[in-house]
Scaffold this motif. Sequence first.
Motif, short mmCIF file in Angstrom:
data_model
loop_
_atom_site.label_atom_id
_atom_site.label_comp_id
_atom_site.label_asym_id
_atom_site.label_seq_id
_atom_site.Cartn_x
_atom_site.Cartn_y
_atom_site.Cartn_z
N SER A 70 78.35 -13.05 3.15
CA SER A 70 77.19 -12.92 2.40
C SER A 70 77.40 -13.60 1.13
N LEU A 71 76.67 -14.70 0.77
CA LEU A 71 77.05 -15.51 -0.31
C LEU A 71 75.74 -15.61 -1.32
N LEU A 72 75.87 -15.33 -2.65
CA LEU A 72 74.71 -15.56 -3.71
C LEU A 72 75.18 -16.83 -4.25
N ILE A 73 74.20 -17.75 -4.14
CA ILE A 73 74.46 -19.23 -4.50
C ILE A 73 73.32 -19.68 -5.66
N SER A 80 72.90 -17.46 9.45
CA SER A 80 71.79 -16.56 10.09
C SER A 80 70.71 -16.00 9.18
N LYS A 81 70.98 -16.14 8.02
CA LYS A 81 69.88 -15.78 7.17
C LYS A 81 69.98 -16.42 5.84
N ILE A 82 68.63 -16.95 5.33
CA ILE A 82 68.60 -17.43 4.08
C ILE A 82 67.58 -17.10 3.43
N GLU A 83 67.45 -16.85 2.05
CA GLU A 83 66.49 -16.48 1.23
C GLU A 83 66.46 -16.70 -0.21
N SER A 84 65.55 -17.32 -0.69
CA SER A 84 65.54 -17.62 -2.13
C SER A 84 64.88 -16.61 -2.86
N ARG A 85 65.58 -16.34 -4.15
CA ARG A 85 64.87 -15.42 -5.04
C ARG A 85 64.74 -16.01 -6.57
N THR A 86 63.74 -15.81 -7.16
CA THR A 86 63.69 -16.17 -8.57
C THR A 86 64.66 -15.28 -9.49
N LEU A 87 65.29 -16.18 -10.21
CA LEU A 87 66.18 -15.26 -11.33
C LEU A 87 65.37 -14.84 -12.19
N LYS A 88 65.63 -13.56 -12.81
CA LYS A 88 64.91 -12.94 -13.80
C LYS A 88 64.78 -13.58 -15.20
N THR A 89 65.49 -14.80 -15.20
CA THR A 89 65.73 -15.43 -16.66
C THR A 89 64.44 -16.36 -16.91
N GLY A 90 63.63 -16.44 -15.82
CA GLY A 90 62.48 -17.51 -16.18
C GLY A 90 62.06 -17.95 -14.71
N LEU A 91 60.88 -18.34 -14.65
CA LEU A 91 60.31 -18.98 -13.62
C LEU A 91 60.83 -20.33 -13.22
N ASN A 146 63.81 -20.86 -11.59
CA ASN A 146 65.26 -20.72 -11.38
C ASN A 146 65.37 -19.63 -10.25
N TYR A 147 66.33 -20.52 -9.20
CA TYR A 147 66.31 -19.59 -8.21
C TYR A 147 67.90 -19.33 -7.77
N PHE A 148 68.11 -18.23 -7.09
CA PHE A 148 69.17 -17.92 -6.42
C PHE A 148 69.14 -17.96 -5.05
N PHE A 149 70.11 -18.13 -3.88
CA PHE A 149 69.81 -18.12 -2.73
C PHE A 149 70.82 -17.14 -2.02
N TYR A 150 70.44 -16.28 -1.22
CA TYR A 150 71.26 -15.18 -0.56
C TYR A 150 71.29 -15.84 0.72
N ILE A 151 72.40 -16.20 1.21
CA ILE A 151 72.84 -17.04 2.52
C ILE A 151 73.74 -15.86 3.26
N ASN A 152 73.63 -15.90 4.53
CA ASN A 152 74.63 -15.34 5.47
C ASN A 152 75.24 -16.22 6.30
N VAL A 153 76.49 -16.51 6.73
CA VAL A 153 77.12 -17.48 7.38
C VAL A 153 77.86 -16.26 8.37
N GLU A 154 77.58 -16.97 9.65
CA GLU A 154 77.95 -16.30 10.77
C GLU A 154 79.51 -16.60 11.04
N GLY A 155 80.08 -15.59 11.89
CA GLY A 155 81.58 -15.86 12.36
C GLY A 155 82.72 -15.24 11.64
N ASN A 156 84.01 -15.60 12.20
CA ASN A 156 84.92 -15.15 11.49
C ASN A 156 85.60 -15.63 10.30
N TRP A 157 85.49 -14.96 9.28
CA TRP A 157 85.80 -15.29 7.92
C TRP A 157 87.49 -15.77 7.73
N GLU A 158 88.18 -15.61 8.58
CA GLU A 158 89.48 -15.96 8.32
C GLU A 158 89.58 -17.70 8.71
#
Lengths: 279, 279
Positions: free
Chosen positions: A195-198, A223-234, A236-248
């Motif tokens: 999971s990454l917050l970008i 496998s998942k992507i979601e945009s969320r508004t940053l609380k600092t102001g309308l 501005n966004y961060f994205f929550y992204i799930n990347v599948e597979g072996n992280w090594e």
Amino acid sequence: MKIAFLGPQASFTQLACSQIFPSEELVPQSSILDCFNAVKNGDAEKAVVPLENSIEGTVSMTLDYLYQFDEISIQSEVIMPISHHLMIHPENENFEKIISHPQALAQTFHFRVNKYGNIPTQDFSSTSASAKLVAENPEEKIAAIANHYAAKLYGLKIIDENIQDFEQNHTRFIVISRENEALQLNFKKTSEKTSLLITLPEDHAGGLHQVLSVFAWRKMNLSKIESRTLKTGLGNYFFYINVEGNWENILYKNSLEELKSIGAEVRFAGHYSEYELEG
Amino acid sequence: MKIAFLGPQASFTQLACSQIFPSEELVPQSSILDCFNAVKNGDAEKAVVPLENSIEGTVSMTLDYLYQFDEISIQSEVIMPISHHLMIHPENENFEKIISHPQALAQTFHFRVNKYGNIPTQDFSSTSASAKLVAENPEEKIAAIANHYAAKLYGLKIIDENIQDFEQNHTRFIVISRENEALQLNFKKTSEKTSLLITLPEDHAGGLHQVLSVFAWRKMNLSKIESRTLKTGLGNYFFYINVEGNWENILYKNSLEELKSIGAEVRFAGHYSEYELEG
């Protein structure tokens, strides 16, 4: 070891938590925020919170707290089916009112109308609070809709099992901690993910596309992507992204470097496995 | 005209609904699903439901129903600040317990502890149900946390205003209907957008990237993207995407055709404007 969870007692989160941590001390919290704070302050070593659960909490709040609490990572994700049961006090045989959380009432609407017609309902703040009230008031002819854990905890008699209108009613929970190693559990493993917050450097057209290119040309699946508004102001966004597979995989390290090189801020929120629990 | 809304009376959704439709008949519903069904069955012409609201409902459920009810479109989106107030029965002067929805209690935690210390709290299924209980029990020394609409409806006295811990506590609602024309409202317009529900032909790496390319090379900005699992099985997704800007642009029509040409299923969920309401 103390494990905080979103309560109250006999919540669906506790049902998941008690399967994941059968021998630890489970400490109920009254909000998702309290669970994050308990882990941050060291009052608990880990916490179990809903990532997606229409009855106890919302994915959006959990994602926002993951962004705000940058010392906290995901160690595991579990999927659990949601099963609702109709239960009464063992001294009673019938009932004239059904009480539960509004979402549990909604999720059992067709069953209730087909079998019991127009019996009145009443909203409660949680399914387990409704079960507790039934247990404490044997003189009242009321039934509760709750999970089997609540029936057991409060000594109620289940008269109709699995009354949810849709079979595919699943809910997701995550285990969060100040540690960031994946937690290996003895359940059916369904996937591995990162999971990454970008955060993008600015809100420009195609910015998200540029970020996704980093994964696409490496054939890394999201496998998942979601945009969320940053609380600092309308706007501005961060994205929550799930990347599948072996992280090594070396691709993972390279993709993170490439993301930073295009000016994106990347916060790592955990490498972990997803498991399926029983209900 | 009948407008369904997610109740109960004096919910935050009603607060939004009564500003959007000051002269229409507002009909409370007990779940987001009931709101969709009321519109589908013609029991109401429109409905107001939360798109993002930690107290009354979750974005996820509303998105799922938008996908399932393909005859229903979004006509408008409104953003409203969430303000919590502490209120008591006008015959009382103090209180020994504070009752409210668990999220409202969580969102006012610091205020409560700083001003009132360790006063016990109790969870309720909604902020307005807690206000109603205070109104009906003047002999009990209890205070409720609810909105100003609930204070007015139940004749309560507000003793502390705007007690939420974070100022930037906004919530979003959408107006849904079987009609798909944008609804023009007399509030501050903050953006124009188009909502699309996109299903990829198969769950392959880079599929979402390919979809986003359609918008990226045309420099069309995406203000929201969210992946949701289809109920047909794990691993199948639909994406809820908001494209910003004027929908009469020729780019919009072309991008839809291009999406279909790469095998994506696209469901149009509305061209509409976003407005800011007062609290």
